[in-house]
Write a protein that holds these residues in place. Structure first.
Motif, PDB file in Angstrom:
ATOM      1  N   VAL A  55      77.080 -16.899   6.554  1.00 26.00           N
ATOM      2  CA  VAL A  55      75.649 -17.173   6.389  1.00 26.00           C
ATOM      3  C   VAL A  55      74.843 -15.882   6.530  1.00 26.00           C
ATOM      4  N   LEU A  56      75.213 -15.039   7.478  1.00 20.27           N
ATOM      5  CA  LEU A  56      74.517 -13.763   7.642  1.00 20.27           C
ATOM      6  C   LEU A  56      74.667 -12.886   6.396  1.00 20.27           C
ATOM      7  N   ALA A  57      75.800 -13.010   5.701  1.00 17.78           N
ATOM      8  CA  ALA A  57      76.055 -12.184   4.517  1.00 17.78           C
ATOM      9  C   ALA A  57      75.467 -12.781   3.241  1.00 17.78           C
ATOM     10  N   GLU A  58      75.048 -14.023   3.267  1.00 20.21           N
ATOM     11  CA  GLU A  58      74.550 -14.707   2.072  1.00 20.21           C
ATOM     12  C   GLU A  58      73.233 -14.089   1.614  1.00 20.21           C
ATOM     13  N   PRO A  59      73.102 -13.745   0.325  1.00 23.01           N
ATOM     14  CA  PRO A  59      71.812 -13.259  -0.168  1.00 23.01           C
ATOM     15  C   PRO A  59      70.721 -14.314   0.027  1.00 23.01           C
ATOM     16  N   VAL A  60      69.539 -13.861   0.381  1.00 24.09           N
ATOM     17  CA  VAL A  60      68.419 -14.779   0.644  1.00 24.09           C
ATOM     18  C   VAL A  60      67.459 -14.734  -0.531  1.00 24.09           C
ATOM     19  N   PRO A  61      67.313 -15.841  -1.263  1.00 27.17           N
ATOM     20  CA  PRO A  61      66.384 -15.851  -2.391  1.00 27.17           C
ATOM     21  C   PRO A  61      64.936 -15.810  -1.914  1.00 27.17           C
ATOM     22  N   ALA A  62      64.048 -15.504  -2.832  1.00 31.14           N
ATOM     23  CA  ALA A  62      62.625 -15.483  -2.510  1.00 31.14           C
ATOM     24  C   ALA A  62      62.150 -16.885  -2.120  1.00 31.14           C
ATOM     25  N   GLY A  63      61.124 -16.925  -1.307  1.00 32.93           N
ATOM     26  CA  GLY A  63      60.562 -18.208  -0.889  1.00 32.93           C
ATOM     27  C   GLY A  63      60.535 -18.333   0.617  1.00 32.93           C
ATOM     28  N   GLU A  64      59.684 -19.204   1.096  1.00 29.97           N
ATOM     29  CA  GLU A  64      59.528 -19.412   2.525  1.00 29.97           C
ATOM     30  C   GLU A  64      60.663 -20.271   3.081  1.00 29.97           C
ATOM     31  N   PRO A  65      61.103 -19.975   4.295  1.00 28.35           N
ATOM     32  CA  PRO A  65      62.110 -20.853   4.916  1.00 28.35           C
ATOM     33  C   PRO A  65      61.499 -22.192   5.294  1.00 28.35           C
ATOM     34  N   VAL A  66      62.331 -23.215   5.316  1.00 30.73           N
ATOM     35  CA  VAL A  66      61.869 -24.516   5.798  1.00 30.73           C
ATOM     36  C   VAL A  66      61.905 -24.508   7.326  1.00 30.73           C
ATOM     37  N   GLY A  67      61.146 -25.388   7.956  1.00 34.25           N
ATOM     38  CA  GLY A  67      61.176 -25.515   9.406  1.00 34.25           C
ATOM     39  C   GLY A  67      62.399 -26.287   9.865  1.00 34.25           C
ATOM     40  N   LEU A  68      62.563 -26.326  11.178  1.00 34.44           N
ATOM     41  CA  LEU A  68      63.743 -26.977  11.740  1.00 34.44           C
ATOM     42  C   LEU A  68      63.801 -28.454  11.372  1.00 34.44           C
ATOM     43  N   LEU A  69      62.694 -29.176  11.529  1.00 38.72           N
ATOM     44  CA  LEU A  69      62.690 -30.588  11.162  1.00 38.72           C
ATOM     45  C   LEU A  69      62.772 -30.760   9.653  1.00 38.72           C
ATOM     46  N   GLY A  70      62.213 -29.814   8.905  1.00 35.97           N
ATOM     47  CA  GLY A  70      62.330 -29.878   7.453  1.00 35.97           C
ATOM     48  C   GLY A  70      63.778 -29.768   6.996  1.00 35.97           C
ATOM     49  N   HIS A  71      64.553 -28.968   7.711  1.00 43.40           N
ATOM     50  CA  HIS A  71      65.981 -28.852   7.417  1.00 43.40           C
ATOM     51  C   HIS A  71      66.659 -30.216   7.510  1.00 43.40           C
ATOM     52  N   TYR A  72      66.377 -30.954   8.565  1.00 44.98           N
ATOM     53  CA  TYR A  72      67.016 -32.258   8.736  1.00 44.98           C
ATOM     54  C   TYR A  72      66.413 -33.308   7.815  1.00 44.98           C
ATOM     55  N   ALA A  73      65.144 -33.169   7.463  1.00 40.92           N
ATOM     56  CA  ALA A  73      64.536 -34.114   6.530  1.00 40.92           C
ATOM     57  C   ALA A  73      65.189 -34.030   5.156  1.00 40.92           C
ATOM     58  N   ARG A  74      65.685 -32.834   4.797  1.00 44.22           N
ATOM     59  CA  ARG A  74      66.307 -32.640   3.493  1.00 44.22           C
ATOM     60  C   ARG A  74      67.794 -32.959   3.483  1.00 44.22           C
ATOM     61  N   GLY A  75      68.403 -33.105   4.644  1.00 49.95           N
ATOM     62  CA  GLY A  75      69.847 -33.248   4.722  1.00 49.95           C
ATOM     63  C   GLY A  75      70.340 -34.589   4.211  1.00 49.95           C
ATOM     64  N   THR A  76      71.225 -34.572   3.216  1.00 54.02           N
ATOM     65  CA  THR A  76      71.766 -35.823   2.668  1.00 54.02           C
ATOM     66  C   THR A  76      72.797 -36.449   3.587  1.00 54.02           C
ATOM     67  N   TRP A  77      73.274 -35.683   4.580  1.00 51.67           N
ATOM     68  CA  TRP A  77      74.315 -36.204   5.471  1.00 51.67           C
ATOM     69  C   TRP A  77      73.753 -37.162   6.520  1.00 51.67           C
ATOM     70  N   ILE A  78      72.431 -37.104   6.766  1.00 52.14           N
ATOM     71  CA  ILE A  78      71.840 -37.955   7.800  1.00 52.14           C
ATOM     72  C   ILE A  78      71.773 -39.392   7.291  1.00 52.14           C
ATOM     73  N   GLY A  79      72.380 -40.285   8.035  1.00 52.03           N
ATOM     74  CA  GLY A  79      72.393 -41.689   7.658  1.00 52.03           C
ATOM     75  C   GLY A  79      73.442 -42.053   6.634  1.00 52.03           C
ATOM     76  N   ALA A  80      74.251 -41.079   6.203  1.00 48.58           N
ATOM     77  CA  ALA A  80      75.290 -41.369   5.205  1.00 48.58           C
ATOM     78  C   ALA A  80      76.396 -42.216   5.824  1.00 48.58           C
ATOM     79  N   ALA A  81      76.985 -43.080   5.014  1.00 52.99           N
ATOM     80  CA  ALA A  81      78.078 -43.935   5.481  1.00 52.99           C
ATOM     81  C   ALA A  81      79.343 -43.112   5.678  1.00 52.99           C
ATOM     82  N   LEU A  82      80.257 -43.658   6.455  1.00 52.28           N
ATOM     83  CA  LEU A  82      81.495 -42.966   6.805  1.00 52.28           C
ATOM     84  C   LEU A  82      82.276 -42.533   5.574  1.00 52.28           C
ATOM     85  N   ASP A  83      82.263 -43.373   4.513  1.00 52.70           N
ATOM     86  CA  ASP A  83      83.043 -43.061   3.322  1.00 52.70           C
ATOM     87  C   ASP A  83      82.218 -42.429   2.215  1.00 52.70           C
TER      88      ASP A  83
END
Length: 212
Positions: free
Chosen positions: A56-84
């Protein structure tokens, strides 16, 4: 160095010591406390919270503002996903891949990565932004490390329970940001009154205020 970087390293070293516990190797192929996860795969997932950081430290960072901490989780598709769901199947496959060479190799890789990060993190500038390619979106380094702190704390408990050893006791400075994050996520999911009551009023406490 920013305090989160320091406490992340503390948590990472704690995770390595848990991964090195003899019980983990002894139960490597046994089912873990998490459904569909072997102990080995869960150990790999825990170790990934360390092993992924240099990339992650080596990953190039594209232009644009970072999202906030809660914004990160709001965008995450893994939250609430079923086991399968594919996202969770992918997490389990990833954990198994990381652990494929066995417990000794995993511990050696994790330990070496922590020593690498002990040099790399203090050298990162204030205000550093990293790119979370899995998103994809960007976060400040401090917010990204906070997400890894939470993963280390939660999955250390999962792994310890899975192999029958005590859950590592993390220092307050490590646990405080984890609890703050989980509380904020729980409030967003269940509402402020529910979380307040769960923490202060047993007679009105809801049955569930989990963050995810």
């Amino acid at each position: 160095m920013h305090p989160i970087r320091t406490v992340y390293l503390t948590a990472a070293r704690s995770a390595v010591e848990l991964l090195a516990a003899p019980a983990v190797a002894q139960r490597w192929d046994s089912p873990s406390a998490l459904a569909e996860f072997r102990v080995g795969g869960l150990a790999g997932h825990l170790a990934w919270q360390l092993l992924a950081v240099p990339g992650v430290l080596a990953e190039p960072v594209p232009a644009g503002e970072p999202v906030g901490l809660l914004g990160h989780y709001a965008r995450g598709t893994w939250i609430g996903a079923a086991l399968d769901d594919e996202v969770n199947v992918g997490v389990r496959r990833s954990g198994e891949r990381v652990a494929a060479d066995g417990p000794e190799a995993l511990v050696a890789d994790a330990r070496a990565t922590v020593e690498e990060l002990a040099v790399a993190l203090p050298a990162e500038p204030d205000g550093r932004v990293v790119h979370f390619a899995r998103g994809p979106w960007s976060l400040t380094l401090e917010d990204y490390l906070t997400t890894r702190l939470m993963e280390i704390a939660v999955h250390s408990d999962d792994l310890a329970v899975s192999v029958g050893v005590p859950t590592p006791e993390l220092p307050a400075e490590v646990l405080d940001p984890v609890l703050a994050l989980l509380a904020r996520l729980a409030v967003r999911r269940h509402g402020q009154p529910a979380v307040l009551r769960a923490l202060s009023r047993a007679e009105r406490a809801p049955a569930n205020v989990t963050a995810f």
